[in-house]
Scaffold this motif. Structure first.
Motif, PDB file in Angstrom:
ATOM      1  N   UNK A  71       6.249   0.736  -7.344  1.00  0.00           N
ATOM      2  CA  UNK A  71       6.775  -0.388  -8.117  1.00  0.00           C
ATOM      3  C   UNK A  71       7.724   0.076  -9.219  1.00  0.00           C
ATOM      4  N   UNK A  72       7.542   1.292  -9.691  1.00  0.00           N
ATOM      5  CA  UNK A  72       8.386   1.812 -10.772  1.00  0.00           C
ATOM      6  C   UNK A  72       9.823   2.043 -10.323  1.00  0.00           C
ATOM      7  N   UNK A  73      10.055   2.024  -9.016  1.00  0.00           N
ATOM      8  CA  UNK A  73      11.407   2.289  -8.489  1.00  0.00           C
ATOM      9  C   UNK A  73      12.086   1.026  -7.967  1.00  0.00           C
ATOM     10  N   UNK A  74      11.402  -0.111  -8.051  1.00  0.00           N
ATOM     11  CA  UNK A  74      11.967  -1.341  -7.497  1.00  0.00           C
ATOM     12  C   UNK A  74      12.790  -2.094  -8.538  1.00  0.00           C
ATOM     13  N   UNK A  75      13.780  -2.853  -8.065  1.00  0.00           N
ATOM     14  CA  UNK A  75      14.545  -3.739  -8.934  1.00  0.00           C
ATOM     15  C   UNK A  75      13.711  -4.982  -9.233  1.00  0.00           C
ATOM     16  N   UNK A  76      14.152  -5.785 -10.193  1.00  0.00           N
ATOM     17  CA  UNK A  76      13.424  -7.017 -10.520  1.00  0.00           C
ATOM     18  C   UNK A  76      13.331  -7.944  -9.313  1.00  0.00           C
ATOM     19  N   UNK A  77      14.391  -8.040  -8.545  1.00  0.00           N
ATOM     20  CA  UNK A  77      14.379  -8.881  -7.346  1.00  0.00           C
ATOM     21  C   UNK A  77      13.374  -8.354  -6.333  1.00  0.00           C
ATOM     22  N   UNK A  78      13.365  -7.038  -6.139  1.00  0.00           N
ATOM     23  CA  UNK A  78      12.419  -6.436  -5.203  1.00  0.00           C
ATOM     24  C   UNK A  78      10.978  -6.606  -5.677  1.00  0.00           C
ATOM     25  N   UNK A  79      10.761  -6.491  -6.992  1.00  0.00           N
ATOM     26  CA  UNK A  79       9.420  -6.694  -7.537  1.00  0.00           C
ATOM     27  C   UNK A  79       8.947  -8.122  -7.309  1.00  0.00           C
ATOM     28  N   UNK A  80       9.825  -9.080  -7.532  1.00  0.00           N
ATOM     29  CA  UNK A  80       9.476 -10.483  -7.328  1.00  0.00           C
ATOM     30  C   UNK A  80       9.083 -10.735  -5.876  1.00  0.00           C
ATOM     31  N   UNK A  81       9.831 -10.155  -4.951  1.00  0.00           N
ATOM     32  CA  UNK A  81       9.526 -10.305  -3.536  1.00  0.00           C
ATOM     33  C   UNK A  81       8.198  -9.646  -3.189  1.00  0.00           C
ATOM     34  N   UNK A  82       7.958  -8.461  -3.745  1.00  0.00           N
ATOM     35  CA  UNK A  82       6.708  -7.749  -3.489  1.00  0.00           C
ATOM     36  C   UNK A  82       5.512  -8.569  -3.962  1.00  0.00           C
ATOM     37  N   UNK A  83       5.610  -9.132  -5.167  1.00  0.00           N
ATOM     38  CA  UNK A  83       4.514  -9.960  -5.682  1.00  0.00           C
ATOM     39  C   UNK A  83       4.274 -11.165  -4.779  1.00  0.00           C
ATOM     40  N   UNK A  84       5.345 -11.815  -4.370  1.00  0.00           N
ATOM     41  CA  UNK A  84       5.194 -13.014  -3.538  1.00  0.00           C
ATOM     42  C   UNK A  84       4.518 -12.682  -2.216  1.00  0.00           C
ATOM     43  N   UNK A  85       4.813 -11.526  -1.657  1.00  0.00           N
ATOM     44  CA  UNK A  85       4.295 -11.170  -0.337  1.00  0.00           C
ATOM     45  C   UNK A  85       2.905 -10.547  -0.381  1.00  0.00           C
ATOM     46  N   UNK A  86       2.551  -9.891  -1.502  1.00  0.00           N
ATOM     47  CA  UNK A  86       1.359  -9.060  -1.478  1.00  0.00           C
ATOM     48  C   UNK A  86       0.323  -9.314  -2.572  1.00  0.00           C
ATOM     49  N   UNK A  87       0.688  -9.910  -3.685  1.00  0.00           N
ATOM     50  CA  UNK A  87      -0.203  -9.948  -4.839  1.00  0.00           C
ATOM     51  C   UNK A  87      -0.548 -11.382  -5.245  1.00  0.00           C
ATOM     52  N   UNK A  88      -1.836 -11.643  -5.364  1.00  0.00           N
ATOM     53  CA  UNK A  88      -2.319 -12.890  -5.933  1.00  0.00           C
ATOM     54  C   UNK A  88      -2.854 -12.623  -7.326  1.00  0.00           C
TER      55      UNK A  88
END
Length: 228
Positions: A71-88
């Motif tokens: 996560x430390x290497x992702x952009x804000x857009x990538x982080x937002x997508x990661x949260x939407x797909x994987x994290x509740x």
């Protein structure tokens, strides 16, 4: 079942704008599908760590790896997508829309999801509300529900996203003992049913004892890490 993610933090440090150290964590790992309680006094770094795990708090150094995705290497857009797909996420203050009924709250993620995913989110919201003892057809505004009912709606909202990881911030803090114990049962049952990884920041010893591992923080650093 959900495809859970394994966690590995390495040499993670977070500092405040003033330079004060908020979190200094040399190493933390959690196998996929396991549960972890994060404990410690106020100001110990618990919420900072939870925000790091969600990709909401930047780190000044280190790696925050969910199944190899740093996560430390992702952009804000990538982080937002990661949260939407994987994290509740489950919040201490519920963060529900008081004017909406339970089902619309639990299925709120469909408003931001691709059209192809919206029906599935609604179906899962209906399923989890029912599983957690909330009538999805009840038209009442959630403002009229008890604290325990509101927290179960918040849990259903998080699970409706079909997450691989569930992050909970003091999920039982505002509940009486009996209601807190019931919610603990519900969280653990949901984790076991879906196979997701469950991480809870909590002061609740009864909840901590039910999870696989406990991490205690003090002044941003690990005080103890052991099996529960």
């Amino acid at each position: 079942m959900t495809s859970a993610l394994s966690l590995s933090l390495r040499d993670v440090r977070v500092t405040a704008p003033s330079g004060r150290m908020l979190l200094d964590l040399p190493f933390l790992s959690l196998p996929a599908g396991q549960s972890l309680a994060i404990r410690g006094p106020s100001g110990a770094g618990k919420s900072t760590l939870l925000h790091v795990l969600a990709g909401l708090q930047p780190v000044q150094r280190g790696e925050v790896l969910w199944d190899g995705t740093d996560l430390a290497r992702l952009t804000e857009t990538q982080l937002s997508t990661f949260r939407r797909l994987h994290i509740g996420q489950i919040f201490q203050d519920f963060l529900l829309f008081d004017e909406l009924p339970a089902l619309e709250n639990a299925a709120v993620a469909r408003l931001f999801a691709p059209r192809s995913a919206r029906d599935s989110i609604l179906q899962r919201a209906d399923h989890w509300l029912t599983t957690l003892g909330i009538d999805p057809r009840d038209p009442r505004r959630v403002a009229t529900y008890s604290g325990g009912e509101r927290q179960r709606i918040a849990v259903a909202r998080a699970l409706a996203q079909n997450p691989a990881v569930l992050l909970a911030d003091e999920p039982t803090a505002s509940l009486d003992r009996a209601t807190a114990d019931q919610l603990t049962d519900d969280l653990i049952a949901a984790a076991q049913t879906t196979g997701l990884s469950l991480i809870c920041v909590t002061h609740d010893e009864a909840l901590s004892r039910r999870l696989n591992r406990v991490l205690t923080l003090s002044d941003g650093t690990p005080e103890a890490a052991h099996a529960a």
